[in-house]
Design a protein around this motif. Structure first.
Motif, PDB file in Angstrom:
ATOM      1  N   SER A  19     -44.069  51.442  24.401  1.00 26.92           N
ATOM      2  CA  SER A  19     -44.525  51.292  23.026  1.00 26.92           C
ATOM      3  C   SER A  19     -45.049  49.887  22.769  1.00 26.92           C
ATOM      4  CB  SER A  19     -43.374  51.595  22.065  1.00 26.92           C
ATOM      5  OG  SER A  19     -43.721  51.288  20.731  1.00 26.92           O
ATOM      6  N   ARG A  20     -46.146  49.823  22.025  1.00 29.58           N
ATOM      7  CA  ARG A  20     -46.654  48.506  21.607  1.00 29.58           C
ATOM      8  C   ARG A  20     -45.873  47.964  20.420  1.00 29.58           C
ATOM      9  NH1 ARG A  20     -48.095  46.780  25.772  1.00 29.58           N
ATOM     10  NH2 ARG A  20     -46.756  48.504  26.378  1.00 29.58           N
ATOM     11  N   LYS A  21     -45.080  48.827  19.762  1.00 28.31           N
ATOM     12  CA  LYS A  21     -44.282  48.382  18.619  1.00 28.31           C
ATOM     13  C   LYS A  21     -42.823  48.789  18.795  1.00 28.31           C
ATOM     14  CE  LYS A  21     -48.065  47.791  15.368  1.00 28.31           C
ATOM     15  NZ  LYS A  21     -48.640  48.112  14.061  1.00 28.31           N
ATOM     16  N   VAL A  22     -42.343  49.845  18.094  1.00 31.40           N
ATOM     17  CA  VAL A  22     -40.932  50.230  18.165  1.00 31.40           C
ATOM     18  C   VAL A  22     -40.768  51.494  19.001  1.00 31.40           C
ATOM     19  CG1 VAL A  22     -38.897  50.880  16.829  1.00 31.40           C
ATOM     20  CG2 VAL A  22     -40.511  49.199  15.903  1.00 31.40           C
ATOM     21  N   GLY A  23     -39.794  51.486  19.904  1.00 34.58           N
ATOM     22  CA  GLY A  23     -39.539  52.655  20.728  1.00 34.58           C
ATOM     23  C   GLY A  23     -38.914  53.786  19.937  1.00 34.58           C
ATOM     24  N   ILE A  24     -37.710  53.546  19.405  1.00 36.16           N
ATOM     25  CA  ILE A  24     -37.006  54.517  18.565  1.00 36.16           C
ATOM     26  C   ILE A  24     -36.653  53.844  17.251  1.00 36.16           C
ATOM     27  CG2 ILE A  24     -34.935  55.936  18.314  1.00 36.16           C
ATOM     28  CD1 ILE A  24     -34.878  56.259  21.316  1.00 36.16           C
ATOM     29  N   SER A  68     -47.921  54.686  23.952  1.00 37.81           N
ATOM     30  CA  SER A  68     -48.675  54.485  22.715  1.00 37.81           C
ATOM     31  C   SER A  68     -49.285  53.098  22.652  1.00 37.81           C
ATOM     32  CB  SER A  68     -47.768  54.708  21.501  1.00 37.81           C
ATOM     33  OG  SER A  68     -46.668  53.818  21.523  1.00 37.81           O
ATOM     34  N   ASP A  69     -50.354  52.985  21.847  1.00 41.59           N
ATOM     35  CA  ASP A  69     -50.995  51.697  21.632  1.00 41.59           C
ATOM     36  C   ASP A  69     -50.455  51.063  20.352  1.00 41.59           C
ATOM     37  OD1 ASP A  69     -52.252  52.994  19.511  1.00 41.59           O
ATOM     38  OD2 ASP A  69     -54.121  53.304  20.615  1.00 41.59           O
ATOM     39  N   GLU A  70     -51.096  49.975  19.903  1.00 45.01           N
ATOM     40  CA  GLU A  70     -50.579  49.212  18.768  1.00 45.01           C
ATOM     41  C   GLU A  70     -50.678  49.953  17.443  1.00 45.01           C
ATOM     42  OE1 GLU A  70     -54.814  48.365  19.547  1.00 45.01           O
ATOM     43  OE2 GLU A  70     -53.003  48.172  20.755  1.00 45.01           O
ATOM     44  N   LYS A  71     -51.462  51.020  17.355  1.00 42.33           N
ATOM     45  CA  LYS A  71     -51.562  51.768  16.099  1.00 42.33           C
ATOM     46  C   LYS A  71     -50.291  52.565  15.820  1.00 42.33           C
ATOM     47  CE  LYS A  71     -54.368  55.093  13.532  1.00 42.33           C
ATOM     48  NZ  LYS A  71     -55.557  55.971  13.525  1.00 42.33           N
ATOM     49  N   VAL A  72     -49.609  53.002  16.857  1.00 40.61           N
ATOM     50  CA  VAL A  72     -48.402  53.813  16.697  1.00 40.61           C
ATOM     51  C   VAL A  72     -47.231  52.902  16.335  1.00 40.61           C
ATOM     52  CG1 VAL A  72     -46.803  55.390  17.829  1.00 40.61           C
ATOM     53  CG2 VAL A  72     -49.247  55.518  18.339  1.00 40.61           C
ATOM     54  N   THR A  73     -46.628  53.120  15.153  1.00 40.49           N
ATOM     55  CA  THR A  73     -45.545  52.245  14.709  1.00 40.49           C
ATOM     56  C   THR A  73     -44.230  52.541  15.409  1.00 40.49           C
ATOM     57  OG1 THR A  73     -45.227  53.738  12.820  1.00 40.49           O
ATOM     58  CG2 THR A  73     -46.550  51.755  12.446  1.00 40.49           C
ATOM     59  N   SER A  74     -43.982  53.798  15.792  1.00 41.05           N
ATOM     60  CA  SER A  74     -42.772  54.138  16.549  1.00 41.05           C
ATOM     61  C   SER A  74     -43.021  55.386  17.379  1.00 41.05           C
ATOM     62  CB  SER A  74     -41.564  54.333  15.633  1.00 41.05           C
ATOM     63  OG  SER A  74     -41.820  55.297  14.642  1.00 41.05           O
ATOM     64  N   ALA A  75     -42.478  55.393  18.592  1.00 40.32           N
ATOM     65  CA  ALA A  75     -42.638  56.564  19.454  1.00 40.32           C
ATOM     66  C   ALA A  75     -41.774  57.718  18.961  1.00 40.32           C
ATOM     67  CB  ALA A  75     -42.273  56.212  20.893  1.00 40.32           C
ATOM     68  N   LEU A 111     -46.995  62.336  26.590  1.00 44.66           N
ATOM     69  CA  LEU A 111     -47.802  62.236  25.375  1.00 44.66           C
ATOM     70  C   LEU A 111     -48.315  60.807  25.254  1.00 44.66           C
ATOM     71  CD1 LEU A 111     -48.785  63.533  22.691  1.00 44.66           C
ATOM     72  CD2 LEU A 111     -46.665  62.714  21.651  1.00 44.66           C
ATOM     73  N   LYS A 112     -49.613  60.670  25.047  1.00 47.95           N
ATOM     74  CA  LYS A 112     -50.213  59.355  24.831  1.00 47.95           C
ATOM     75  C   LYS A 112     -50.848  59.315  23.452  1.00 47.95           C
ATOM     76  CE  LYS A 112     -53.201  55.863  26.915  1.00 47.95           C
ATOM     77  NZ  LYS A 112     -54.044  55.500  28.078  1.00 47.95           N
ATOM     78  N   ASN A 113     -50.358  58.391  22.621  1.00 45.84           N
ATOM     79  CA  ASN A 113     -50.835  58.229  21.243  1.00 45.84           C
ATOM     80  C   ASN A 113     -50.671  59.524  20.444  1.00 45.84           C
ATOM     81  OD1 ASN A 113     -51.506  55.486  21.665  1.00 45.84           O
ATOM     82  ND2 ASN A 113     -53.401  56.109  22.648  1.00 45.84           N
ATOM     83  N   SER A 114     -51.720  60.053  19.818  1.00 49.39           N
ATOM     84  CA  SER A 114     -51.663  61.284  19.005  1.00 49.39           C
ATOM     85  C   SER A 114     -50.565  61.217  17.944  1.00 49.39           C
ATOM     86  CB  SER A 114     -51.422  62.500  19.913  1.00 49.39           C
ATOM     87  OG  SER A 114     -52.422  62.616  20.876  1.00 49.39           O
ATOM     88  N   GLU A 137     -46.711  55.065   8.296  1.00 45.61           N
ATOM     89  CA  GLU A 137     -46.138  55.073   9.630  1.00 45.61           C
ATOM     90  C   GLU A 137     -46.936  56.030  10.511  1.00 45.61           C
ATOM     91  OE1 GLU A 137     -41.614  54.779  10.019  1.00 45.61           O
ATOM     92  OE2 GLU A 137     -41.860  55.910   8.172  1.00 45.61           O
ATOM     93  N   TYR A 138     -47.062  55.674  11.771  1.00 44.35           N
ATOM     94  CA  TYR A 138     -47.739  56.523  12.749  1.00 44.35           C
ATOM     95  C   TYR A 138     -46.738  56.791  13.870  1.00 44.35           C
ATOM     96  CZ  TYR A 138     -51.964  55.336  10.208  1.00 44.35           C
ATOM     97  OH  TYR A 138     -52.908  55.168   9.216  1.00 44.35           O
ATOM     98  N   ILE A 139     -46.349  58.064  14.026  1.00 48.13           N
ATOM     99  CA  ILE A 139     -45.189  58.422  14.830  1.00 48.13           C
ATOM    100  C   ILE A 139     -45.564  59.510  15.836  1.00 48.13           C
ATOM    101  CG2 ILE A 139     -42.799  59.251  14.727  1.00 48.13           C
ATOM    102  CD1 ILE A 139     -43.073  58.540  11.608  1.00 48.13           C
ATOM    103  N   GLN A 140     -45.052  59.398  17.060  1.00 57.20           N
ATOM    104  CA  GLN A 140     -45.338  60.422  18.067  1.00 57.20           C
ATOM    105  C   GLN A 140     -44.388  61.621  17.955  1.00 57.20           C
ATOM    106  OE1 GLN A 140     -45.420  57.508  21.447  1.00 57.20           O
ATOM    107  NE2 GLN A 140     -47.215  58.696  22.045  1.00 57.20           N
TER     108      GLN A 140
END
Length: 201
Positions: free
Chosen positions: A153-158, A124-131, A87-90, A102-105
């Protein structure tokens, strides 16, 4: 074991299991078996809600009850199984648990199990706050044939703040610009698992 790179990669009040870092010895603690009375009845993967018995195929945008021929995410009885899933972004957007959006995968409103089958990846790119987001407890395990998850992740993994993360088996490899695993005010447990966290900060 756990290996960590430089920077702010792991935040947890306590960590139990086999912990190895470049700057410390190896610490081994007992692993408690905790039973959760009620798991979530839904999860959100890539902005698609999955209820009991539903699949999401790699690249898919809707949930189905038919098993895909390729990689997929499958939710059943509180367990989200990733099978050769990428999964990439979304991301899914929510502000229910914070004062900001929050933007979460991968997300669930209650405790859930993340079960790994084959090779899986969240990017994920920088828009996603956590995978991966867990407002309540999160259990990570592998299927009998083995499983792994790579998070870039560009931010937080978990992100599981104020929650417990139980990493029982499998291989988890997190690369993060910010934080690999955040469970401050919570506890991180390890048992028979392989965790690598690398920070780019």
């Amino acid at each position: 074991y756990v290996s960590m790179g430089s920077g702010d990669v792991l935040v947890a009040d306590k960590a139990y299991g086999t912990l190895k870092t470049p700057h410390s010895a190896v610490y081994v603690y007992s692993y408690p078996r905790i039973v959760v009375n009620k798991f979530t009845d839904q999860v959100i993967v890539g902005n698609v809600k999955l209820t009991d018995g539903q699949y999401l195929a790699v690249g898919g945008t809707t949930a189905t009850t038919a098993k895909p021929s390729g990689g997929y995410a499958y939710f059943k009885d509180g367990i989200l199984t990733l099978h050769n899933f990428t999964l990439k972004n979304s991301p899914y957007k929510t502000s229910a648990y914070t004062t900001y959006d929050e933007y979460i995968q991968i997300f669930a409103p209650k405790a859930y199990v993340l079960s790994l089958s084959g090779s899986n990846k969240l990017e994920s790119d920088e828009k996603v706050t956590s995978a991966v987001r867990a407002p309540s407890d999160l259990f990570i395990q592998q299927e009998a044939a083995g499983g792994s998850l790579e998070i870039d992740s560009r931010k937080v993994g978990i992100y599981a703040y104020n929650s417990e993360v139980f990493f029982d088996s499998g291989k988890l490899d997190i690369t993060s610009v910010d934080t690999g695993i955040e469970c401050g005010n919570g506890t991180l447990f390890f048992n028979n698992s392989d965790l690598t966290i690398n920070s780019q900060t």
